[in-house]
Structures are given as structure tokens and as C-alpha cells.
Design an enzyme around this catalytic site. Structure first.
Site, PDB file in Angstrom:
ATOM      1  N   GLU A   1       4.153  -6.065  -3.587  1.00 29.11           N
ATOM      2  CA  GLU A   1       3.071  -6.660  -4.335  1.00 29.11           C
ATOM      3  C   GLU A   1       2.820  -8.152  -4.838  1.00 29.11           C
ATOM      4  O   GLU A   1       1.862  -8.778  -5.003  1.00 29.11           O
ATOM      5  CB  GLU A   1       3.009  -5.913  -5.862  1.00 29.11           C
ATOM      6  CG  GLU A   1       2.617  -4.384  -5.616  1.00 29.11           C
ATOM      7  CD  GLU A   1       3.621  -3.480  -5.243  1.00 29.11           C
ATOM      8  OE1 GLU A   1       4.794  -3.602  -5.690  1.00 29.11           O
ATOM      9  OE2 GLU A   1       3.244  -2.552  -4.460  1.00 29.11           O
TER      10      GLU A   1
ATOM     11  N   ILE B   1      16.850  -5.009  -1.794  1.00 30.33           N
ATOM     12  CA  ILE B   1      18.225  -4.796  -1.504  1.00 30.33           C
ATOM     13  C   ILE B   1      18.518  -3.680  -0.540  1.00 30.33           C
ATOM     14  O   ILE B   1      17.488  -2.763  -0.563  1.00 30.33           O
ATOM     15  CB  ILE B   1      19.111  -4.321  -2.839  1.00 30.33           C
ATOM     16  CG1 ILE B   1      19.194  -5.791  -3.581  1.00 30.33           C
ATOM     17  CG2 ILE B   1      20.491  -3.829  -2.232  1.00 30.33           C
ATOM     18  CD1 ILE B   1      19.489  -5.370  -5.121  1.00 30.33           C
TER      19      ILE B   1
ATOM     20  N   ARG C   1      23.548 -14.581  -5.915  1.00 33.04           N
ATOM     21  CA  ARG C   1      22.604 -15.630  -5.727  1.00 33.04           C
ATOM     22  C   ARG C   1      21.578 -15.665  -6.914  1.00 33.04           C
ATOM     23  O   ARG C   1      20.610 -16.204  -7.038  1.00 33.04           O
ATOM     24  CB  ARG C   1      21.699 -15.051  -4.486  1.00 33.04           C
ATOM     25  CG  ARG C   1      22.473 -15.567  -3.269  1.00 33.04           C
ATOM     26  CD  ARG C   1      21.899 -14.631  -2.118  1.00 33.04           C
ATOM     27  NE  ARG C   1      23.099 -15.007  -0.684  1.00 33.04           N
ATOM     28  CZ  ARG C   1      24.230 -14.563  -0.687  1.00 33.04           C
ATOM     29  NH1 ARG C   1      24.855 -13.754  -1.745  1.00 33.04           N
ATOM     30  NH2 ARG C   1      25.004 -14.965   0.450  1.00 33.04           N
TER      31      ARG C   1
ATOM     32  N   ALA D   1      13.704  -9.283  -5.484  1.00 31.50           N
ATOM     33  CA  ALA D   1      15.081  -8.940  -4.942  1.00 31.50           C
ATOM     34  C   ALA D   1      15.147  -7.706  -4.300  1.00 31.50           C
ATOM     35  O   ALA D   1      14.757  -6.542  -4.722  1.00 31.50           O
ATOM     36  CB  ALA D   1      16.158  -8.732  -6.196  1.00 31.50           C
TER      37      ALA D   1
ATOM     38  N   HIS E   1      12.869   0.489   4.577  1.00 31.85           N
ATOM     39  CA  HIS E   1      11.858  -0.081   3.484  1.00 31.85           C
ATOM     40  C   HIS E   1      12.228  -1.482   3.537  1.00 31.85           C
ATOM     41  O   HIS E   1      11.095  -2.133   3.329  1.00 31.85           O
ATOM     42  CB  HIS E   1      11.963   0.720   2.244  1.00 31.85           C
ATOM     43  CG  HIS E   1      10.942   1.950   2.062  1.00 31.85           C
ATOM     44  ND1 HIS E   1      11.361   3.093   2.665  1.00 31.85           N
ATOM     45  CD2 HIS E   1       9.609   1.741   1.824  1.00 31.85           C
ATOM     46  CE1 HIS E   1      10.390   3.781   2.371  1.00 31.85           C
ATOM     47  NE2 HIS E   1       9.417   3.300   1.908  1.00 31.85           N
TER      48      HIS E   1
HETATM   49  N1  RBF Z   1      10.867  -3.510  -4.261  1.00 30.78           N
HETATM   50  C1  RBF Z   1      11.610  -4.562  -4.638  1.00 30.78           C
HETATM   51  O1  RBF Z   1      11.410  -5.494  -4.968  1.00 30.78           O
HETATM   52  N2  RBF Z   1      13.068  -4.665  -4.199  1.00 30.78           N
HETATM   53  C2  RBF Z   1      13.560  -3.500  -3.574  1.00 30.78           C
HETATM   54  O2  RBF Z   1      14.595  -3.421  -3.077  1.00 30.78           O
HETATM   55  C3  RBF Z   1      12.804  -2.055  -3.364  1.00 30.78           C
HETATM   56  N3  RBF Z   1      13.096  -1.331  -2.817  1.00 30.78           N
HETATM   57  C4  RBF Z   1      12.387  -0.241  -2.511  1.00 30.78           C
HETATM   58  C5  RBF Z   1      12.793   0.948  -1.786  1.00 30.78           C
HETATM   59  C6  RBF Z   1      11.967   2.082  -1.483  1.00 30.78           C
HETATM   60  C7  RBF Z   1      12.423   3.133  -0.714  1.00 30.78           C
HETATM   61  C8  RBF Z   1      10.614   1.917  -1.880  1.00 30.78           C
HETATM   62  C9  RBF Z   1       9.592   3.187  -1.667  1.00 30.78           C
HETATM   63  C10 RBF Z   1      10.079   0.926  -2.623  1.00 30.78           C
HETATM   64  C11 RBF Z   1      10.819  -0.089  -2.928  1.00 30.78           C
HETATM   65  N4  RBF Z   1      10.587  -1.108  -3.508  1.00 30.78           N
HETATM   66  C12 RBF Z   1      11.492  -2.439  -3.731  1.00 30.78           C
HETATM   67  C13 RBF Z   1       9.342  -1.499  -4.241  1.00 30.78           C
HETATM   68  C14 RBF Z   1       8.070  -1.927  -3.474  1.00 30.78           C
HETATM   69  O3  RBF Z   1       8.271  -3.393  -3.461  1.00 30.78           O
HETATM   70  C15 RBF Z   1       6.724  -1.819  -4.081  1.00 30.78           C
HETATM   71  O4  RBF Z   1       6.773  -1.973  -5.373  1.00 30.78           O
HETATM   72  C16 RBF Z   1       6.515  -0.213  -4.014  1.00 30.78           C
HETATM   73  O5  RBF Z   1       6.657   0.247  -2.756  1.00 30.78           O
HETATM   74  C17 RBF Z   1       4.973   0.288  -4.305  1.00 30.78           C
HETATM   75  O6  RBF Z   1       3.970  -0.330  -3.416  1.00 30.78           O
END
Ligand code: RBF
Length: 157
Positions: A59, A83, A128, A81, A89
Site C-alpha cells: 500500500e 521478509i 538493518r 520491511a 508474495h
Molecule cells: N507486507 C509487508 O510490508 N511485508 C511483508 O513481509 C509482507 N508479507 C506478506 C505476505 C503475504 C503472503 C501477504 C498476503 C501479504 C504480505 N504483506 C506484507 C502485506 C501486503 O503488503 C499488503 O498489505 C496486503 O497484501 C494487503 O494488500
């Protein structure tokens, strides 16, 4: 003698925006603290720093774009961050964020700092975010300050 284009001091009333992701907040809190402390130490008052929390790194670009549209800011700092997990994803998020932020920066002629960690492990992210590889929030704020002194000093025609 060649001229170096850079202001010696920050323009008065300069404003910065920070867009920061809630996902992995134990990490992003530290990136945010580092960025704010660095801007404050450079003389930017708190009221000239606007912070927008977004749910996750995916977002970040839309919030950065809305803030860029206002033309209020000398630079915008994006913090997150990502990971790596068991699925792909992280690649989709990392590609979307990097391309999205670069597009906004170029289209608005606005410095957008890439402070989204893209790590294989949580340990890499911890290192980091104030650990033994520094704090990427601090580095982004330093880069934002540098760009804020550079861009107004560049010729416009
Ligand atoms: N958002 C992050 O900022 N960091 C992550 O490591 C992260 N891992 C995600 C892993 C999965 C499987 C999903 C579905 C979402 C992840 N998101 C992560 C959230 C993503 O940035 C976002 O907020 C959501 O997918 C809603 O649009």
C-alpha cells in the site's frame, strides 16, 4: 572553477512526508524513529514532518502518490520491511513497490526514498533497523535531506 549545485542550508518551511508500513512493525517502528530523529537533528520541526501509516508495503505507493500530488513536500520517505516467506508474495510486493515509487518520483520530479527492506530473514531486517548494518531509516532521511538541498539548486532552464 566548476560549480557544485547544492544549497548550504535547507530552504525555510521545508516539509517532509514519511509513509510507513504496519506489517513487521517491530522493524518499521525502528526505521521510522531513525528517520524522524535524523530530520529533527537537521533542524526540521516536528510539525513539518507528516507521517502516514499504511497496512503493508504493497500500500505504500498509493499513499506516496497522494502525498506527492499535494506538492507540499521536498521529499517523501517510504519505509517498510518485506521478509521472504514460503510463497512468491515478497517478489510481487518488492517489484510493485520499487517500480511504483520510481514512477512517482520521476513523474513528480520529487525525491522518493526507498526505505523498504527486502530481506530473506527477520535477522537481516533486524540488522538493518538499528543493528550491525545501520538503520536504513536514518540513511533514507539523510538522502532526503541531501536531495532537498540539491533539487532547488539545479537549473530549471
Ligand atoms: N507486507 C509487508 O510490508 N511485508 C511483508 O513481509 C509482507 N508479507 C506478506 C505476505 C503475504 C503472503 C501477504 C498476503 C501479504 C504480505 N504483506 C506484507 C502485506 C501486503 O503488503 C499488503 O498489505 C496486503 O497484501 C494487503 O494488500
Amino acid at each position: 572553477m566548476p560549480q557544485i549545485c547544492e544549497l548550504n542550508t535547507l530552504p525555510p518551511k521545508i516539509r517532509f512526508a514519511i509513509v510507513v508500513a504496519e506489517w513487521n512493525r517491530n522493524i518499521t517502528d525502528k526505521l521510522l524513529a531513525g528517520a524522524v530523529e535524523t530530520l529533527t537533528a537537521a533542524g526540521v520541526p516536528d510539525e513539518n514532518i507528516d507521517i502516514a501509516w499504511v497496512p503493508g508495503s504493497w500500500e505504500i505507493p498509493v499513499a506516496v502518490q497522494r502525498m506527492a500530488d499535494t506538492c507540499r513536500y521536498a521529499a517523501i520517505i517510504a519505509l517498510g520491511a518485506v521478509i521472504k516467506g514460503e510463497t512468491a508474495h515478497d517478489r510481487a510486493i518488492n517489484d510493485g513497490v520499487t517500480h511504483g515509487l520510481m514512477r512517482i518520483a520521476i513523474e513528480h520530479s520529487l525525491p522518493v526514498m526507498l526505505g523498504v527492506l527486502m530481506c530473506d530473514t527477520l535477522e537481516q531486517a533486524i540488522h538493518r533497523a538499528g543493528g550491525n548494518v545501520g538503520n536504513k531509516g536514518v540513511e533514507c532521511a539523510e538522502a532526503a535531506l541531501k536531495m532537498a538541498r540539491l533539487l532547488p539548486a539545479l537549473p530549471t532552464h
